[in-house]
Scaffold this motif. Structure first.
Motif, PDB file in Angstrom:
ATOM      1  N   MET A  35      54.229 -12.604  13.811  1.00 45.37           N
ATOM      2  CA  MET A  35      54.308 -11.236  14.490  1.00 45.37           C
ATOM      3  C   MET A  35      55.499 -10.746  15.001  1.00 45.37           C
ATOM      4  SD  MET A  35      51.146 -10.190  13.897  1.00 45.37           S
ATOM      5  CE  MET A  35      49.604 -11.025  12.870  1.00 45.37           C
ATOM      6  N   ILE A  36      56.368 -11.685  15.585  1.00 43.44           N
ATOM      7  CA  ILE A  36      57.664 -11.252  15.962  1.00 43.44           C
ATOM      8  C   ILE A  36      58.419 -10.727  14.776  1.00 43.44           C
ATOM      9  CG2 ILE A  36      59.877 -12.122  16.884  1.00 43.44           C
ATOM     10  CD1 ILE A  36      58.280 -14.037  18.358  1.00 43.44           C
ATOM     11  N   ASP A  37      58.439 -11.352  13.728  1.00 44.05           N
ATOM     12  CA  ASP A  37      59.185 -10.667  12.636  1.00 44.05           C
ATOM     13  C   ASP A  37      58.669  -9.300  11.986  1.00 44.05           C
ATOM     14  OD1 ASP A  37      60.618 -13.438  12.343  1.00 44.05           O
ATOM     15  OD2 ASP A  37      59.489 -13.988  10.827  1.00 44.05           O
ATOM     16  N   LEU A  38      57.324  -9.196  12.189  1.00 38.97           N
ATOM     17  CA  LEU A  38      56.844  -7.796  11.825  1.00 38.97           C
ATOM     18  C   LEU A  38      57.418  -6.848  13.047  1.00 38.97           C
ATOM     19  CD1 LEU A  38      55.032  -5.908  10.319  1.00 38.97           C
ATOM     20  CD2 LEU A  38      52.985  -6.796  11.625  1.00 38.97           C
ATOM     21  N   ALA A  39      57.084  -7.281  14.182  1.00 36.68           N
ATOM     22  CA  ALA A  39      57.331  -6.353  15.283  1.00 36.68           C
ATOM     23  C   ALA A  39      59.123  -5.938  15.168  1.00 36.68           C
ATOM     24  CB  ALA A  39      57.191  -6.926  16.578  1.00 36.68           C
ATOM     25  N   SER A  40      59.705  -6.989  14.903  1.00 40.52           N
ATOM     26  CA  SER A  40      61.186  -6.558  14.647  1.00 40.52           C
ATOM     27  C   SER A  40      61.506  -5.868  13.524  1.00 40.52           C
ATOM     28  CB  SER A  40      61.845  -7.957  14.495  1.00 40.52           C
ATOM     29  OG  SER A  40      62.093  -8.784  15.567  1.00 40.52           O
ATOM     30  N   LYS A  41      60.697  -6.097  12.298  1.00 39.61           N
ATOM     31  CA  LYS A  41      60.740  -4.897  11.375  1.00 39.61           C
ATOM     32  C   LYS A  41      60.355  -3.568  11.454  1.00 39.61           C
ATOM     33  CE  LYS A  41      58.908  -4.628   6.814  1.00 39.61           C
ATOM     34  NZ  LYS A  41      58.379  -3.341   6.422  1.00 39.61           N
ATOM     35  N   GLN A  47      59.852   2.247  14.052  1.00 40.15           N
ATOM     36  CA  GLN A  47      58.322   2.283  14.323  1.00 40.15           C
ATOM     37  C   GLN A  47      58.015   1.545  15.527  1.00 40.15           C
ATOM     38  OE1 GLN A  47      56.096   2.117  10.559  1.00 40.15           O
ATOM     39  NE2 GLN A  47      57.745   3.109   9.566  1.00 40.15           N
ATOM     40  N   GLY A  48      58.579   1.556  16.532  1.00 40.02           N
ATOM     41  CA  GLY A  48      58.209   0.633  17.628  1.00 40.02           C
ATOM     42  C   GLY A  48      57.148   0.972  18.490  1.00 40.02           C
ATOM     43  N   LEU A  49      56.833   2.242  18.288  1.00 40.13           N
ATOM     44  CA  LEU A  49      55.235   2.618  18.927  1.00 40.13           C
ATOM     45  C   LEU A  49      54.167   2.278  18.122  1.00 40.13           C
ATOM     46  CD1 LEU A  49      56.805   5.722  20.865  1.00 40.13           C
ATOM     47  CD2 LEU A  49      56.763   3.338  21.548  1.00 40.13           C
ATOM     48  N   GLU A  50      54.273   1.942  17.008  1.00 41.13           N
ATOM     49  CA  GLU A  50      53.408   1.496  16.097  1.00 41.13           C
ATOM     50  C   GLU A  50      52.254   0.487  16.560  1.00 41.13           C
ATOM     51  OE1 GLU A  50      51.913   3.502  13.476  1.00 41.13           O
ATOM     52  OE2 GLU A  50      53.486   4.832  14.134  1.00 41.13           O
ATOM     53  N   LEU A  51      51.141   0.446  16.397  1.00 43.28           N
ATOM     54  CA  LEU A  51      50.336  -0.655  16.738  1.00 43.28           C
ATOM     55  C   LEU A  51      50.332  -1.906  15.950  1.00 43.28           C
ATOM     56  CD1 LEU A  51      46.881   1.093  17.823  1.00 43.28           C
ATOM     57  CD2 LEU A  51      48.913   0.212  19.330  1.00 43.28           C
ATOM     58  N   MET A  52      50.314  -3.210  16.617  1.00 46.17           N
ATOM     59  CA  MET A  52      50.499  -4.236  15.830  1.00 46.17           C
ATOM     60  C   MET A  52      49.269  -4.854  15.355  1.00 46.17           C
ATOM     61  SD  MET A  52      53.533  -5.714  15.774  1.00 46.17           S
ATOM     62  CE  MET A  52      53.417  -7.337  15.670  1.00 46.17           C
ATOM     63  N   ILE A  62      48.394  -3.490  21.304  1.00 50.24           N
ATOM     64  CA  ILE A  62      49.872  -3.640  21.487  1.00 50.24           C
ATOM     65  C   ILE A  62      50.705  -3.056  20.489  1.00 50.24           C
ATOM     66  CG2 ILE A  62      50.148  -5.838  20.820  1.00 50.24           C
ATOM     67  CD1 ILE A  62      51.721  -6.680  23.213  1.00 50.24           C
ATOM     68  N   THR A  63      51.900  -2.260  21.069  1.00 47.75           N
ATOM     69  CA  THR A  63      52.843  -1.771  20.204  1.00 47.75           C
ATOM     70  C   THR A  63      53.846  -2.906  19.639  1.00 47.75           C
ATOM     71  OG1 THR A  63      54.497  -0.995  21.845  1.00 47.75           O
ATOM     72  CG2 THR A  63      52.813   0.561  21.177  1.00 47.75           C
ATOM     73  N   ALA A  64      54.577  -2.619  18.641  1.00 49.93           N
ATOM     74  CA  ALA A  64      55.585  -3.279  18.192  1.00 49.93           C
ATOM     75  C   ALA A  64      56.479  -3.813  19.137  1.00 49.93           C
ATOM     76  CB  ALA A  64      56.052  -2.775  16.885  1.00 49.93           C
ATOM     77  N   TYR A  65      56.929  -2.628  19.898  1.00 50.50           N
ATOM     78  CA  TYR A  65      57.922  -2.865  20.937  1.00 50.50           C
ATOM     79  C   TYR A  65      57.503  -3.775  22.003  1.00 50.50           C
ATOM     80  CZ  TYR A  65      60.932  -2.189  24.834  1.00 50.50           C
ATOM     81  OH  TYR A  65      61.790  -2.294  25.913  1.00 50.50           O
ATOM     82  N   LEU A  70      57.776  -8.885  24.851  1.00 46.51           N
ATOM     83  CA  LEU A  70      57.160 -10.039  25.550  1.00 46.51           C
ATOM     84  C   LEU A  70      57.273 -11.314  24.931  1.00 46.51           C
ATOM     85  CD1 LEU A  70      53.600  -8.483  26.384  1.00 46.51           C
ATOM     86  CD2 LEU A  70      55.552  -9.317  28.026  1.00 46.51           C
ATOM     87  N   CYS A  71      57.340 -11.283  23.513  1.00 48.84           N
ATOM     88  CA  CYS A  71      57.407 -12.664  22.409  1.00 48.84           C
ATOM     89  C   CYS A  71      58.567 -13.024  22.116  1.00 48.84           C
ATOM     90  CB  CYS A  71      56.305 -12.453  21.622  1.00 48.84           C
ATOM     91  SG  CYS A  71      54.878 -11.971  22.183  1.00 48.84           S
ATOM     92  N   ALA A  72      59.654 -12.053  21.931  1.00 44.62           N
ATOM     93  CA  ALA A  72      61.151 -12.514  21.169  1.00 44.62           C
ATOM     94  C   ALA A  72      62.002 -13.041  22.319  1.00 44.62           C
ATOM     95  CB  ALA A  72      61.588 -11.329  20.851  1.00 44.62           C
ATOM     96  N   TYR A  73      62.732 -14.064  21.926  1.00 49.11           N
ATOM     97  CA  TYR A  73      63.824 -14.699  22.959  1.00 49.11           C
ATOM     98  C   TYR A  73      64.885 -13.571  23.504  1.00 49.11           C
ATOM     99  CZ  TYR A  73      67.991 -17.196  24.458  1.00 49.11           C
ATOM    100  OH  TYR A  73      69.016 -17.490  25.310  1.00 49.11           O
TER     101      TYR A  73
END
Length: 172
Positions: A35-41, A47-52, A62-65, A70-73
Motif C-alpha cells: 500500500m505504501i508503494d501504491l500511495a507513492s505511485k 493523484q495524492g488526493l485519490e482514495l486508497m 484514506i487518501t494516498a497522501y 502516516l506509514c512511510a519512513y
C-alpha cells in the motif's frame, strides 16, 4: 479575523496522550508495504488526493497522501517512531520546545510493537520536546480506557502545577 498575536497565544500548553508511531504499528500488517508503494505511485502521478483501496484502511477512507504521510519512513506524520534518530525527533518536535508539554505514555499500548523499548522512547520524546513532563501509565492501553483515573490525575497535576501563566485555575 485572527491576528498574529491572538494565534501566538492560542496554544499555552500541550498534552500528548499516546504519542505512538502509526508507521511502526502499520509495518506489522502484511498489506502495508504494498500500500505504501501504491500511495507513492499515486502521489508521484499527482493523484495524492485519490482514495486508497479499502484494505489500506478498513475503518475509514484514506487518501494516498495521508496513508503515505502516516506509514512511510519520514512521512509528514512520522513523528514518534522509535527508529528515528534523536536529531530527527528533535527536528520534528522541537517547534514545541517552548510550550509546556506533558507526555502521557501507555506502557501497555496495543499499537506499539513489542520490540519497542517504551521507557527509552518516552524519554527520548520528552527530550526532543525540550524537557516535557513524562507520565508513564503502567498497564494502560492506547486510549487509557482501562486507566482513566490515573490519566485524569496526571492531567490535573500538570494543569495545577503551574501550567502556563494566565490560566484560570478551575480548582480554586
Amino acid at each position: 479575523m485572527r491576528t498574529n498575536a491572538a494565534c501566538s497565544r492560542a496554544v499555552r500548553a500541550a498534552i500528548l496522550q499516546a504519542p505512538v508511531s502509526d508507521r511502526e504499528f502499520r509495518a506489522t500488517l502484511p498489506e502495508t508495504a504494498g500500500m505504501i508503494d501504491l500511495a507513492s505511485k499515486l502521489i508521484s502521478e499527482g493523484q495524492g488526493l485519490e482514495l486508497m483501496p479499502r484494505e489500506a484502511n478498513p475503518d475509514s477512507p484514506i487518501t494516498a497522501y495521508r496513508f503515505h504521510s502516516l506509514c512511510a519512513y519520514m512521512g509528514d506524520d512520522d513523528m514518534f517512531s522509535s527508529d528515528l534518530s534523536d536529531d530527527q525527533l528533535k527536528q520534528r518536535l522541537a517547534h514545541m520546545s517552548n510550550t509546556p508539554c506533558q507526555v502521557i505514555f501507555s506502557m501497555a499500548d496495543e499499537y506499539v510493537p513489542d520490540y519497542v523499548d517504551k521507557k527509552a522512547l518516552v524519554q527520548r520524546l520528552c527530550k526532543a520536546l525540550g524537557g516535557a513532563e513524562k507520565v508513564e501509565i503502567e498497564w494502560g492501553n492506547h486510549s487509557l480506557s482501562n486507566r482513566v483515573d490515573e490519566a485524569v490525575q496526571a492531567i490535573m497535576q500538570f494543569v495545577k502545577s503551574g501550567g502556563p501563566n494566565g490560566w484560570d485555575d478551575p480548582w480554586s
